[in-house]
Each structure stands twice: as C-alpha cells, then as structure tokens.
Design a protein around this motif. Sequence first.
Motif, short mmCIF file in Angstrom:
data_model
loop_
_atom_site.label_atom_id
_atom_site.label_comp_id
_atom_site.label_asym_id
_atom_site.label_seq_id
_atom_site.Cartn_x
_atom_site.Cartn_y
_atom_site.Cartn_z
N PHE A 122 15.31 -38.50 -10.78
CA PHE A 122 16.40 -38.69 -10.41
C PHE A 122 15.80 -39.57 -9.48
O PHE A 122 14.62 -39.44 -9.42
CB PHE A 122 15.48 -36.46 -10.31
CG PHE A 122 16.13 -35.96 -11.42
CD1 PHE A 122 17.49 -35.17 -11.98
CD2 PHE A 122 15.12 -35.27 -12.28
CE1 PHE A 122 18.35 -34.44 -12.23
CE2 PHE A 122 15.83 -34.65 -12.86
CZ PHE A 122 16.95 -33.89 -13.55
N PHE A 123 17.49 -39.41 -8.31
CA PHE A 123 16.98 -40.14 -7.22
C PHE A 123 17.35 -39.37 -6.10
O PHE A 123 18.52 -39.35 -6.40
CB PHE A 123 17.59 -41.55 -7.10
CG PHE A 123 16.89 -42.83 -8.21
CD1 PHE A 123 15.82 -43.77 -7.28
CD2 PHE A 123 16.80 -43.07 -9.46
CE1 PHE A 123 14.83 -44.86 -7.63
CE2 PHE A 123 15.95 -43.61 -10.09
CZ PHE A 123 15.44 -44.41 -9.69
N VAL A 124 16.91 -39.31 -5.28
CA VAL A 124 16.90 -38.03 -4.36
C VAL A 124 17.36 -39.62 -2.98
O VAL A 124 16.39 -39.97 -2.29
CB VAL A 124 16.29 -36.94 -4.10
CG1 VAL A 124 16.35 -36.54 -3.01
CG2 VAL A 124 16.31 -36.00 -5.40
N GLU A 125 18.82 -38.69 -2.22
CA GLU A 125 18.09 -39.25 -0.66
C GLU A 125 18.35 -38.58 0.09
O GLU A 125 18.29 -37.62 1.12
CB GLU A 125 19.30 -40.05 -0.50
CG GLU A 125 20.08 -41.28 -1.44
CD GLU A 125 20.92 -42.16 -1.13
OE1 GLU A 125 21.85 -41.80 0.05
OE2 GLU A 125 22.06 -42.44 -2.21
N ASP A 126 16.78 -38.79 1.30
CA ASP A 126 16.73 -38.23 2.47
C ASP A 126 17.72 -38.43 3.23
O ASP A 126 18.77 -38.82 3.20
CB ASP A 126 15.44 -38.82 2.87
CG ASP A 126 15.40 -39.78 3.71
OD1 ASP A 126 16.49 -40.94 3.68
OD2 ASP A 126 13.83 -40.47 4.14
N PRO A 127 17.75 -37.69 4.77
CA PRO A 127 19.02 -37.49 5.47
C PRO A 127 19.32 -39.44 6.22
O PRO A 127 20.08 -39.55 6.70
CB PRO A 127 17.93 -37.29 6.78
CG PRO A 127 17.19 -35.84 6.02
CD PRO A 127 16.31 -36.68 5.17
N SER A 128 17.54 -40.10 6.14
CA SER A 128 17.98 -40.91 6.58
C SER A 128 18.22 -42.54 5.52
O SER A 128 18.80 -43.43 5.93
CB SER A 128 17.36 -41.94 6.98
OG SER A 128 16.38 -41.64 7.68
N GLY A 129 19.08 -42.12 4.16
CA GLY A 129 19.70 -42.73 3.39
C GLY A 129 17.94 -43.86 2.24
O GLY A 129 18.41 -44.32 1.63
N ILE A 130 17.10 -43.52 2.46
CA ILE A 130 15.80 -43.12 1.97
C ILE A 130 15.85 -42.78 0.59
O ILE A 130 15.33 -41.70 0.54
CB ILE A 130 14.36 -43.30 3.11
CG1 ILE A 130 15.10 -43.85 4.35
CG2 ILE A 130 13.82 -43.70 2.33
CD1 ILE A 130 13.68 -43.49 5.05
N LYS A 131 15.69 -44.09 -0.69
CA LYS A 131 15.40 -43.30 -1.77
C LYS A 131 14.41 -42.93 -1.62
O LYS A 131 13.61 -43.53 -2.11
CB LYS A 131 16.28 -44.25 -2.81
CG LYS A 131 17.96 -44.72 -2.59
CD LYS A 131 18.76 -45.40 -3.42
CE LYS A 131 19.96 -45.68 -3.06
NZ LYS A 131 19.97 -46.38 -1.76
N ILE A 132 14.17 -41.46 -3.04
CA ILE A 132 12.97 -41.27 -3.26
C ILE A 132 13.57 -40.99 -5.03
O ILE A 132 14.34 -40.08 -5.06
CB ILE A 132 12.75 -39.98 -2.92
CG1 ILE A 132 12.95 -40.29 -1.68
CG2 ILE A 132 11.26 -39.74 -3.78
CD1 ILE A 132 12.78 -38.99 -0.53
N ARG A 133 12.51 -41.35 -5.80
CA ARG A 133 12.26 -41.17 -7.19
C ARG A 133 11.55 -40.16 -7.78
O ARG A 133 10.59 -40.53 -7.21
CB ARG A 133 11.99 -42.72 -7.89
CG ARG A 133 11.97 -42.26 -9.86
CD ARG A 133 11.71 -43.84 -10.19
NE ARG A 133 11.63 -43.94 -11.66
CZ ARG A 133 11.01 -44.54 -11.89
NH1 ARG A 133 10.64 -46.06 -11.73
NH2 ARG A 133 11.23 -44.87 -13.51
N PHE A 134 11.96 -39.56 -7.97
CA PHE A 134 10.83 -38.08 -8.58
C PHE A 134 10.82 -38.48 -10.06
O PHE A 134 11.44 -38.14 -10.82
CB PHE A 134 12.07 -36.46 -8.75
CG PHE A 134 11.89 -35.88 -7.52
CD1 PHE A 134 11.82 -36.43 -5.77
CD2 PHE A 134 12.71 -34.76 -6.45
CE1 PHE A 134 12.06 -36.02 -4.63
CE2 PHE A 134 12.69 -34.34 -5.36
CZ PHE A 134 12.35 -35.00 -4.71
N VAL A 135 9.40 -38.07 -10.80
CA VAL A 135 9.18 -38.64 -11.62
C VAL A 135 7.54 -37.76 -11.64
O VAL A 135 7.34 -36.30 -11.09
CB VAL A 135 8.28 -39.47 -11.72
CG1 VAL A 135 9.53 -41.39 -11.32
CG2 VAL A 135 7.04 -40.33 -11.01
#
Length: 286
Positions: free
Chosen positions: A271-284
């Motif tokens: 799962f890849f999530v975007e924070d309010p600044s469009g920064i991508k975070i991979r949930f592992v």
Amino acid sequence: MEKKFFNKPTIYVGEVNINVTNLERSLDFYRDFLGFKVLEQTGEQAVLTADGENPLLTIVQPANVMPKQERTTGLYHFAILLPKRADLAALLQHIVEKSGGNMRLGASDHYVSEALYFDDPDGNGIEIAADRDSANWEWTGSQVSMATVALDAEGLLRDMNAPWQGMPEETVIGHIHLHVADIEKSRSFYVNGIGYDIVTEFPGALFSSHNGYHHHIGMNTWNGENAPQPSPSSVGLNWYSLVFPDEAKREETLERLRGMNVKITKIESDFFVEDPSGIKIRFVIK
C-alpha cells in the motif's frame, strides 16, 4: 526483523528511496565511502543494506533525471542511526581522514542524540546519529527536550575504540525529516491518520513519534508555505516506508486514512499512501 524502541512494537521508518543523477558516483559515496553493502543492483538502481538482509536505502537513477529542485516539498534529510556513540566517533574520524577536511560537514548535539550532517553528491540531505540513553532524555509531559547546540567533537572522538569498518549491522533508519507544504495539514495527517504524537515544536516545524521515541518524522515549512511538489524525475525522495508490527495495525491505520479521504494505492501486496504534500509512504509489515 522486528524493530522495537524500548521493547514496545513501534511504527517506524524502515527504508528510504531516493533519486540520484549518477548511480555509479552514488555507489562510490554510499558503498565505498560510507560503507553500505549492496543487496541488489540493476542498471538503474541499487538497494543498500547494513546487515546484508534488510534494505535501508535504495538509490535510483531514473530516465531523464534532473538535478534537485529547490524550494519544493520532499526530503530535508534522512537519518541513519548507528548503534553506539563509538560508531559515530569512528565515522567522524573516517570522514575527516578520507575527505582531507574538504567535506562540508555539520555537527550537532540534540540532547537526545548526537549527529553529523552532510549531503550526498546530488544534494540529498543525510544525518548520521547515535542516540543518547533514553533514560537521560528529559520529558515535560508529552514533550521531549531537543535543541541544536554545538557537538563536542573532541569528547566524541575520545570514545572511539576502533577505526570505521563500514555501517554496523545494527544500523537502522532512525527518522526522516520532510519539507511539507502545510504544517497543520501535516500535523493532522501524522497525528490523526498515522497515530503519531507531537513531541516537540519549533517555529515552522513539528517532530512526531510513536511509543515514546524522540522522533520518527520531522516536518517543516522552511521551503515556504504551499511549496510545490518536485518533478518525479528530480533528485530527491521517491518514497519512504513505515513499518507496522502486524497486519491489524496497518489495516487500522489505513481505515483511518480512508476516512480522511487520503489517496491510497495498492501495488501487488504493498500500500502506498500520499501525505498532504504528495509525499509517498509505503506501508509494510515486518
């Protein structure tokens, strides 16, 4: 390998993925100079590790890569956390000797940790730190005392007990510090969405953590309020990972974020999530 802070399962930063302009030049820096090991390598990227098993940093040379775009959101620095103060001392001695004193180097005491700061060849910001014993961190309620004062370099070097031999196997990513577009939207995302606590605030900056660590995520608006996102092919951050202790904790967090209308993309099992600044975070999960 499950990572714990203070014997409590923690949502922590596991890996950082960045763009560089020249893969071989970056390998000279990260592998040959800093002492990471190469876990995997293709023509356009290399996955780096300290223990030969767990990826910590992936460097990518994308097609049509462009130099780092200034005054944008994304990476301020990522922090490599060494297991012992003596390791930081050995690294400092190594940098001074190998660079001939010509490397631009910052050095700070943050009360909770001691740290060295520098950039990679493309301007990606790096902190390398060693934590002080958590028993000596000073808390006032939910706020931890952190500051930026001069590092006692001579005192640090007295703790060196062996030359630098590359990244110790216990090295991890300690935290990541981000340029964001809106500090209050970021606060809401990381507190109400991810479940972090704000542990320190400075003008234009927040520091957040999970389960009583001094900080896992820093964020600031020092590149300007409403700073734009960089081009995907620009030098800088592609994504970073947050490691969850189990599937239930990850799904609970994803459900909160869905309720906040956060953009979530599933790619295979990730799962890849975007924070309010469009920064991508991979949930592992590990």
